[in-house]
Scaffold this motif. Structure first.
Motif, PDB file in Angstrom:
ATOM      1  N   TYR A 161       0.837  -1.205   0.000  1.00  0.00           N
ATOM      2  CA  TYR A 161       0.000   0.000   0.000  1.00  0.00           C
ATOM      3  C   TYR A 161       0.869   1.251   0.000  1.00  0.00           C
ATOM      4  CZ  TYR A 161      -3.878   3.107   1.416  1.00  0.00           C
ATOM      5  OH  TYR A 161      -4.828   4.096   1.479  1.00  0.00           O
ATOM      6  N   ALA A 162       1.944   1.212   0.770  1.00  0.00           N
ATOM      7  CA  ALA A 162       2.824   2.376   0.891  1.00  0.00           C
ATOM      8  C   ALA A 162       3.451   2.747  -0.455  1.00  0.00           C
ATOM      9  CB  ALA A 162       3.914   2.100   1.923  1.00  0.00           C
ATOM     10  N   PHE A 163       3.933   1.757  -1.187  1.00  0.00           N
ATOM     11  CA  PHE A 163       4.557   2.064  -2.479  1.00  0.00           C
ATOM     12  C   PHE A 163       3.511   2.504  -3.505  1.00  0.00           C
ATOM     13  CE2 PHE A 163       7.936  -0.697  -0.683  1.00  0.00           C
ATOM     14  CZ  PHE A 163       8.946   0.257  -0.707  1.00  0.00           C
ATOM     15  N   TYR A 164       2.326   1.932  -3.416  1.00  0.00           N
ATOM     16  CA  TYR A 164       1.218   2.396  -4.265  1.00  0.00           C
ATOM     17  C   TYR A 164       0.929   3.870  -3.970  1.00  0.00           C
ATOM     18  CZ  TYR A 164      -3.692   2.916  -5.724  1.00  0.00           C
ATOM     19  OH  TYR A 164      -4.872   3.355  -6.255  1.00  0.00           O
ATOM     20  N   LEU A 165       0.948   4.252  -2.707  1.00  0.00           N
ATOM     21  CA  LEU A 165       0.705   5.644  -2.327  1.00  0.00           C
ATOM     22  C   LEU A 165       1.801   6.563  -2.841  1.00  0.00           C
ATOM     23  CD1 LEU A 165      -0.559   5.129   1.340  1.00  0.00           C
ATOM     24  CD2 LEU A 165      -1.917   5.919  -0.618  1.00  0.00           C
ATOM     25  N   VAL A 166       3.040   6.079  -2.852  1.00  0.00           N
ATOM     26  CA  VAL A 166       4.130   6.868  -3.430  1.00  0.00           C
ATOM     27  C   VAL A 166       3.842   7.153  -4.904  1.00  0.00           C
ATOM     28  CG1 VAL A 166       6.582   6.871  -4.062  1.00  0.00           C
ATOM     29  CG2 VAL A 166       5.880   6.054  -1.813  1.00  0.00           C
ATOM     30  N   LEU A 167       3.376   6.124  -5.610  1.00  0.00           N
ATOM     31  CA  LEU A 167       3.048   6.290  -7.022  1.00  0.00           C
ATOM     32  C   LEU A 167       1.893   7.268  -7.212  1.00  0.00           C
ATOM     33  CD1 LEU A 167       3.442   5.443  -9.983  1.00  0.00           C
ATOM     34  CD2 LEU A 167       1.862   3.546  -9.567  1.00  0.00           C
ATOM     35  N   VAL A 168       0.821   7.086  -6.453  1.00  0.00           N
ATOM     36  CA  VAL A 168      -0.344   7.969  -6.567  1.00  0.00           C
ATOM     37  C   VAL A 168       0.038   9.407  -6.217  1.00  0.00           C
ATOM     38  CG1 VAL A 168      -2.622   8.505  -5.585  1.00  0.00           C
ATOM     39  CG2 VAL A 168      -2.047   6.151  -6.192  1.00  0.00           C
ATOM     40  N   SER A 169       0.795   9.583  -5.131  1.00  0.00           N
ATOM     41  CA  SER A 169       1.246  10.923  -4.732  1.00  0.00           C
ATOM     42  C   SER A 169       2.081  11.567  -5.830  1.00  0.00           C
ATOM     43  CB  SER A 169       2.072  10.852  -3.439  1.00  0.00           C
ATOM     44  OG  SER A 169       1.339  10.284  -2.389  1.00  0.00           O
ATOM     45  N   SER A 170       2.975  10.783  -6.421  1.00  0.00           N
ATOM     46  CA  SER A 170       3.847  11.303  -7.471  1.00  0.00           C
ATOM     47  C   SER A 170       3.046  11.723  -8.695  1.00  0.00           C
ATOM     48  CB  SER A 170       4.895  10.249  -7.857  1.00  0.00           C
ATOM     49  OG  SER A 170       5.704   9.903  -6.753  1.00  0.00           O
ATOM     50  N   LEU A 171       2.019  10.935  -9.050  1.00  0.00           N
ATOM     51  CA  LEU A 171       1.203  11.276 -10.218  1.00  0.00           C
ATOM     52  C   LEU A 171       0.334  12.507  -9.946  1.00  0.00           C
ATOM     53  CD1 LEU A 171       0.131   7.764 -11.562  1.00  0.00           C
ATOM     54  CD2 LEU A 171       1.954   9.269 -12.379  1.00  0.00           C
ATOM     55  N   CYS A 172      -0.144  12.651  -8.718  1.00  0.00           N
ATOM     56  CA  CYS A 172      -0.858  13.878  -8.347  1.00  0.00           C
ATOM     57  C   CYS A 172       0.075  15.084  -8.465  1.00  0.00           C
ATOM     58  CB  CYS A 172      -1.403  13.777  -6.926  1.00  0.00           C
ATOM     59  SG  CYS A 172      -2.790  12.647  -6.724  1.00  0.00           S
ATOM     60  N   PHE A 173       1.271  14.929  -7.925  1.00  0.00           N
ATOM     61  CA  PHE A 173       2.267  15.996  -7.994  1.00  0.00           C
ATOM     62  C   PHE A 173       2.600  16.312  -9.454  1.00  0.00           C
ATOM     63  CE2 PHE A 173       6.706  17.545  -7.659  1.00  0.00           C
ATOM     64  CZ  PHE A 173       6.477  18.634  -6.836  1.00  0.00           C
ATOM     65  N   PHE A 174       2.711  15.273 -10.280  1.00  0.00           N
ATOM     66  CA  PHE A 174       2.970  15.439 -11.704  1.00  0.00           C
ATOM     67  C   PHE A 174       1.859  16.240 -12.369  1.00  0.00           C
ATOM     68  CE2 PHE A 174       1.914  13.948 -15.982  1.00  0.00           C
ATOM     69  CZ  PHE A 174       3.098  14.180 -16.666  1.00  0.00           C
ATOM     70  N   SER A 175       0.615  15.880 -12.094  1.00  0.00           N
ATOM     71  CA  SER A 175      -0.513  16.541 -12.748  1.00  0.00           C
ATOM     72  C   SER A 175      -0.600  18.015 -12.359  1.00  0.00           C
ATOM     73  CB  SER A 175      -1.824  15.825 -12.416  1.00  0.00           C
ATOM     74  OG  SER A 175      -2.130  15.936 -11.029  1.00  0.00           O
ATOM     75  N   LEU A 176      -0.129  18.349 -11.162  1.00  0.00           N
ATOM     76  CA  LEU A 176      -0.182  19.734 -10.699  1.00  0.00           C
ATOM     77  C   LEU A 176       0.960  20.579 -11.234  1.00  0.00           C
ATOM     78  CD1 LEU A 176      -1.098  19.093  -6.935  1.00  0.00           C
ATOM     79  CD2 LEU A 176      -2.635  19.773  -8.774  1.00  0.00           C
ATOM     80  N   ASN A 177       2.017  19.943 -11.740  1.00  0.00           N
ATOM     81  CA  ASN A 177       3.219  20.686 -12.111  1.00  0.00           C
ATOM     82  C   ASN A 177       3.636  20.560 -13.573  1.00  0.00           C
ATOM     83  OD1 ASN A 177       4.511  21.858  -9.452  1.00  0.00           O
ATOM     84  ND2 ASN A 177       3.761  19.825  -8.934  1.00  0.00           N
ATOM     85  N   GLN A 178       3.139  19.558 -14.292  1.00  0.00           N
ATOM     86  CA  GLN A 178       3.546  19.383 -15.693  1.00  0.00           C
ATOM     87  C   GLN A 178       3.013  20.526 -16.564  1.00  0.00           C
ATOM     88  OE1 GLN A 178       1.447  18.337 -18.510  1.00  0.00           O
ATOM     89  NE2 GLN A 178      -0.254  18.970 -17.193  1.00  0.00           N
TER      90      GLN A 178
END
Length: 407
Positions: A161-178
């Motif tokens: 779950y933790a690594f899945y959350l890292v991925l989800v967090s990173s994609l959220c961060f990506f969508s906000l900054n790309q």
């Protein structure tokens, strides 16, 4: 969503990928003798990929093979080396699903719009796991063990779950900054909420290597694009360290570090114990340095090279040691060679969108870093999403710019 290229390509694959983050509780109930419906899903993914290749008369990109080819071939060969071929084949089948999902991205990631959709698709897949997390927080007894309360969401273990959350967090961060892809305004607002929830849940998983993984994503982003985020990361880290349970998990790393320093009644911390295991396995690795002992045989031989443990075998908790043991140094090298090819394509994106590209580069570096202390290839449901993301950016990178080369 039904208008997406993924849904048009295969509604079945669409729903399998979307709900895989939520299926562990159901799949675990179907297991008999360690095999359940999850194994059938894995088989379905691989068979479907073969069917797609056949449907296209095997006129397929050479990239299907030069990214993963050597690792797959050495892995299949290592199964014949194994004293437990059934377990080795079953375990390696999971890797074949990663290969299949990565390469099937070629068929449903043909435009930048398709990449945008997959980012939203994975972020939205977190809704059900968050529902499980809320239930765990309200009724914590079921998620509390001798190690205290650890959030696992809908996954079979807090680490996954933790690594899945890292991925989800990173994609959220990506969508906000790309700066290149287009996302609906409502999704951007939703991503801000999901990012905050993901970070809270990530802390509650108490998975230190996943904490490190997210730190690496933001640190890489800060170093190669916006250094202000290094300051934000430091401030955020200090705030989180003020939480007693986080302090305890971090300080545990610095206690019980050496066998020689232990006193009666003390034990090694988990990281120190792993280093002892890695050292103990070295002589076995050198016995079969080229092709190893057989895929997923580290735990099979564990009691032979680690006499401090009497009853139970363990995996290496290190992707590189595990692969070197199972598949030899050639296997470890072939695994590492997967990433430079993908990095090359991601740098095409980075050259046109430095902010978004920096996040994806950070995500890949993070995966390689945490492989030092975790069996990353064994976390199946997480890997489906991770390799889906990399496949999407790998194959869609050519659409960030006019065709740079023919597939």
């Amino acid at each position: 969503m039904r208008s997406s290229t993924l849904y048009i390509f295969s509604p079945l694959l669409f729903f399998m990928l979307y709900f895989r983050a939520s299926m562990d509780p159901i799949l675990n109930l179907t297991k008999v003798g360690g095999i359940g419906f999850g194994a059938l899903l894995n088989l379905l993914v691989v068979v479907y990929f073969m069917f797609v290749c056949l449907k296209n008369k095997f006129v397929i990109p050479k990239s299907f093979f030069y990214v993963w080819g050597a690792f797959i071939l050495i892995g299949l060969f290592s199964i014949f080396q194994s004293p437990d071929k059934v377990t080795s084949l079953r375990s390696f089948f999971a890797v074949l699903t990663y290969f299949s999902i990565f390469n099937m991205s070629y068929y449903f990631c043909r435009t930048k719009k398709d990449v945008s959709f997959l980012v939203m698709f994975i972020v939205l897949s977190a809704v059900v796991p968050f529902g499980f997390s809320i239930f765990e927080i309200i009724f914590p007894d079921g998620s509390t063990s001798r190690n205290g309360f650890r959030l696992s969401g809908s996954f079979s273990h807090p680490n996954i779950y933790a690594f899945y959350l890292v991925l989800v967090s990173s994609l959220c961060f990506f969508s906000l900054n790309q700066r290149v892809l287009t996302f609906p305004p409502r999704f951007i607002q939703f991503a801000k909420v999901i990012l905050l929830l993901s970070l809270v849940c990530l802390v509650l998983t108490k998975t230190r290597s996943a904490w490190l993984g997210f730190i690496v994503v933001i640190a890489v982003y800060g170093m190669i694009y916006n250094r202000r985020y290094l300051l934000y990361l430091t401030v955020f880290g200090l705030i989180v360290l003020a939480i007693p349970s986080v302090q305890e998990r971090v300080l545990e790393i610095f206690s019980g570090n050496s066998v020689d320093e232990l006193t009666l009644g003390e034990s090694l911390n988990s990281y120190a114990w792993r280093k002892v295991v890695w050292t103990a396995s070295w002589d076995f690795i050198l016995q079969k340095p080229l092709f190893g002992h057989g895929y997923d045989t580290f735990s099979y031989y564990f009691l032979d090279f680690f006499p401090l443990e009497e009853n139970k075998g363990f995996d290496a908790h290190n992707t590189y040691v595990q692969i070197a043991f199972d598949m030899g140094f050639l296997g470890a090298l072939s695994y590492l060679l997967i990433f430079p090819v993908i990095f090359y394509r991601v740098f095409v994106i980075y050259s046109l969108d430095r902010s978004g590209g920096a996040v994806i580069i950070g995500l890949m570096v993070s995966y390689l870093v945490v492989g030092y202390s975790d069996n990353m290839l064994f976390y199946l449901s997480y890997n489906w999403y991770f390799w889906l993301v990399l496949g999407a950016f790998f194959y869609a990178s050519r659409h960030y710019k006019v065709q740079r080369e023919n597939e």
